[in-house]
Scaffold this motif. Sequence first.
Motif, PDB file in Angstrom:
ATOM      1  N   LYS A  32       4.486   2.813   8.504  1.00 42.69           N
ATOM      2  CA  LYS A  32       3.400   1.873   8.230  1.00 42.69           C
ATOM      3  C   LYS A  32       2.947   1.911   6.772  1.00 42.69           C
ATOM      4  O   LYS A  32       2.468   0.913   6.251  1.00 42.69           O
ATOM      5  N   ILE A  33       3.070   3.063   6.136  1.00 37.76           N
ATOM      6  CA  ILE A  33       2.647   3.208   4.741  1.00 37.76           C
ATOM      7  C   ILE A  33       3.568   4.223   4.061  1.00 37.76           C
ATOM      8  O   ILE A  33       3.804   5.301   4.611  1.00 37.76           O
ATOM      9  N   PRO A  34       4.134   3.887   2.897  1.00 40.75           N
ATOM     10  CA  PRO A  34       4.997   4.853   2.216  1.00 40.75           C
ATOM     11  C   PRO A  34       4.192   6.016   1.626  1.00 40.75           C
ATOM     12  O   PRO A  34       3.059   5.824   1.186  1.00 40.75           O
ATOM     13  N   PHE A  35       4.797   7.186   1.621  1.00 45.27           N
ATOM     14  CA  PHE A  35       4.182   8.395   1.074  1.00 45.27           C
ATOM     15  C   PHE A  35       4.991   8.866  -0.132  1.00 45.27           C
ATOM     16  O   PHE A  35       6.222   8.794  -0.123  1.00 45.27           O
ATOM     17  N   GLN A  70      -5.835   5.854   8.131  1.00 48.93           N
ATOM     18  CA  GLN A  70      -6.138   4.922   9.233  1.00 48.93           C
ATOM     19  C   GLN A  70      -6.723   3.618   8.727  1.00 48.93           C
ATOM     20  O   GLN A  70      -6.486   2.562   9.302  1.00 48.93           O
ATOM     21  N   LYS A  71      -7.484   3.672   7.621  1.00 47.19           N
ATOM     22  CA  LYS A  71      -8.112   2.463   7.083  1.00 47.19           C
ATOM     23  C   LYS A  71      -7.085   1.481   6.520  1.00 47.19           C
ATOM     24  O   LYS A  71      -7.357   0.288   6.433  1.00 47.19           O
ATOM     25  N   TYR A  72      -5.908   1.985   6.110  1.00 54.86           N
ATOM     26  CA  TYR A  72      -4.961   1.151   5.370  1.00 54.86           C
ATOM     27  C   TYR A  72      -3.677   0.840   6.119  1.00 54.86           C
ATOM     28  O   TYR A  72      -2.789   0.213   5.570  1.00 54.86           O
ATOM     29  N   ILE A  73      -3.592   1.268   7.379  1.00 54.24           N
ATOM     30  CA  ILE A  73      -2.364   0.943   8.130  1.00 54.24           C
ATOM     31  C   ILE A  73      -2.623  -0.178   9.124  1.00 54.24           C
ATOM     32  O   ILE A  73      -3.721  -0.520   9.416  1.00 54.24           O
ATOM     33  N   ILE A 112      -4.806   6.329  -2.583  1.00 57.12           N
ATOM     34  CA  ILE A 112      -4.199   5.135  -1.997  1.00 57.12           C
ATOM     35  C   ILE A 112      -4.072   4.095  -3.110  1.00 57.12           C
ATOM     36  O   ILE A 112      -5.046   3.811  -3.812  1.00 57.12           O
ATOM     37  N   TYR A 113      -2.863   3.564  -3.263  1.00 60.99           N
ATOM     38  CA  TYR A 113      -2.601   2.496  -4.220  1.00 60.99           C
ATOM     39  C   TYR A 113      -2.268   1.227  -3.446  1.00 60.99           C
ATOM     40  O   TYR A 113      -1.591   1.283  -2.416  1.00 60.99           O
ATOM     41  N   LYS A 114      -2.754   0.103  -3.937  1.00 62.47           N
ATOM     42  CA  LYS A 114      -2.401  -1.189  -3.357  1.00 62.47           C
ATOM     43  C   LYS A 114      -1.971  -2.100  -4.499  1.00 62.47           C
ATOM     44  O   LYS A 114      -2.736  -2.309  -5.439  1.00 62.47           O
ATOM     45  N   THR A 137       0.836  -1.195   0.000  1.00 61.68           N
ATOM     46  CA  THR A 137       0.000   0.000   0.000  1.00 61.68           C
ATOM     47  C   THR A 137       0.868   1.241   0.000  1.00 61.68           C
ATOM     48  O   THR A 137       1.915   1.266   0.630  1.00 61.68           O
ATOM     49  N   MET A 138       0.415   2.281  -0.703  1.00 61.29           N
ATOM     50  CA  MET A 138       1.161   3.542  -0.799  1.00 61.29           C
ATOM     51  C   MET A 138       0.177   4.709  -0.933  1.00 61.29           C
ATOM     52  O   MET A 138      -0.848   4.574  -1.585  1.00 61.29           O
ATOM     53  N   LEU A 139       0.520   5.835  -0.330  1.00 62.24           N
ATOM     54  CA  LEU A 139      -0.264   7.060  -0.498  1.00 62.24           C
ATOM     55  C   LEU A 139       0.466   7.961  -1.494  1.00 62.24           C
ATOM     56  O   LEU A 139       1.675   8.145  -1.370  1.00 62.24           O
ATOM     57  N   VAL A 140      -0.280   8.486  -2.465  1.00 62.15           N
ATOM     58  CA  VAL A 140       0.296   9.413  -3.440  1.00 62.15           C
ATOM     59  C   VAL A 140      -0.482  10.720  -3.398  1.00 62.15           C
ATOM     60  O   VAL A 140      -1.717  10.724  -3.508  1.00 62.15           O
ATOM     61  N   ASP A 141       0.241  11.815  -3.231  1.00 62.04           N
ATOM     62  CA  ASP A 141      -0.330  13.165  -3.243  1.00 62.04           C
ATOM     63  C   ASP A 141      -0.100  13.754  -4.630  1.00 62.04           C
ATOM     64  O   ASP A 141       1.040  13.989  -5.020  1.00 62.04           O
ATOM     65  N   PHE A 142      -1.186  13.943  -5.375  1.00 60.74           N
ATOM     66  CA  PHE A 142      -1.112  14.615  -6.686  1.00 60.74           C
ATOM     67  C   PHE A 142      -1.368  16.093  -6.436  1.00 60.74           C
ATOM     68  O   PHE A 142      -2.434  16.462  -5.940  1.00 60.74           O
ATOM     69  N   PHE A 143      -0.400  16.938  -6.783  1.00 60.74           N
ATOM     70  CA  PHE A 143      -0.483  18.365  -6.480  1.00 60.74           C
ATOM     71  C   PHE A 143       0.145  19.180  -7.594  1.00 60.74           C
ATOM     72  O   PHE A 143       0.680  18.643  -8.556  1.00 60.74           O
ATOM     73  N   SER A 144       0.084  20.507  -7.438  1.00 64.53           N
ATOM     74  CA  SER A 144       0.805  21.426  -8.318  1.00 64.53           C
ATOM     75  C   SER A 144       1.292  22.597  -7.477  1.00 64.53           C
ATOM     76  O   SER A 144       0.630  22.994  -6.510  1.00 64.53           O
ATOM     77  N   GLU A 145       2.443  23.124  -7.844  1.00 65.73           N
ATOM     78  CA  GLU A 145       3.010  24.280  -7.131  1.00 65.73           C
ATOM     79  C   GLU A 145       2.071  25.483  -7.170  1.00 65.73           C
ATOM     80  O   GLU A 145       2.069  26.302  -6.262  1.00 65.73           O
ATOM     81  N   THR A 146       1.268  25.595  -8.228  1.00 70.44           N
ATOM     82  CA  THR A 146       0.400  26.770  -8.400  1.00 70.44           C
ATOM     83  C   THR A 146      -1.006  26.559  -7.841  1.00 70.44           C
ATOM     84  O   THR A 146      -1.843  27.445  -7.959  1.00 70.44           O
ATOM     85  N   CYS A 147      -1.257  25.427  -7.246  1.00 74.85           N
ATOM     86  CA  CYS A 147      -2.585  25.099  -6.706  1.00 74.85           C
ATOM     87  C   CYS A 147      -2.641  25.509  -5.234  1.00 74.85           C
ATOM     88  O   CYS A 147      -1.968  24.916  -4.399  1.00 74.85           O
TER      89      CYS A 147
END
Length: 105
Positions: A49-52, A102-105, A77-79, A19-29
């Motif tokens: 517990k979970i990679p970011f 909390q649901k994925y750790i 969240i990717y699994k 399992t992994m958490l990915v934050d999709f963002f932009s510098e201008t957002c």
Amino acid sequence: MKVLDKKNFEAEVLQSQGTMLVDFFSETCEPCQALMPSIEEFADKYSEKIPFAKLDTAKARRVAIGQKILGIPVIAIYKDGEKIEELVKDDATPESVEAMIQKYI
């Protein structure tokens, strides 16, 4: 927190196990920038517990489109390489992100 780009996204996320958490963002957002301190705090708190990871969608537009990221911020969240849950735009609050973690750790 691992920094993703168009070169390493597939290997780091789509071909990964677990399992992994990915934050999709932009510098201008602005909402992305407002959320980032909370995401970094959660990464410090839960990274054992979970990679970011985070991906700047402005620098990896094709990757974002391929992952059906149409608005940002998106906290996903990717699994085992599959996206299984995501919080989009207004739903991506610090409280809802932590509840999702909390649901994925």
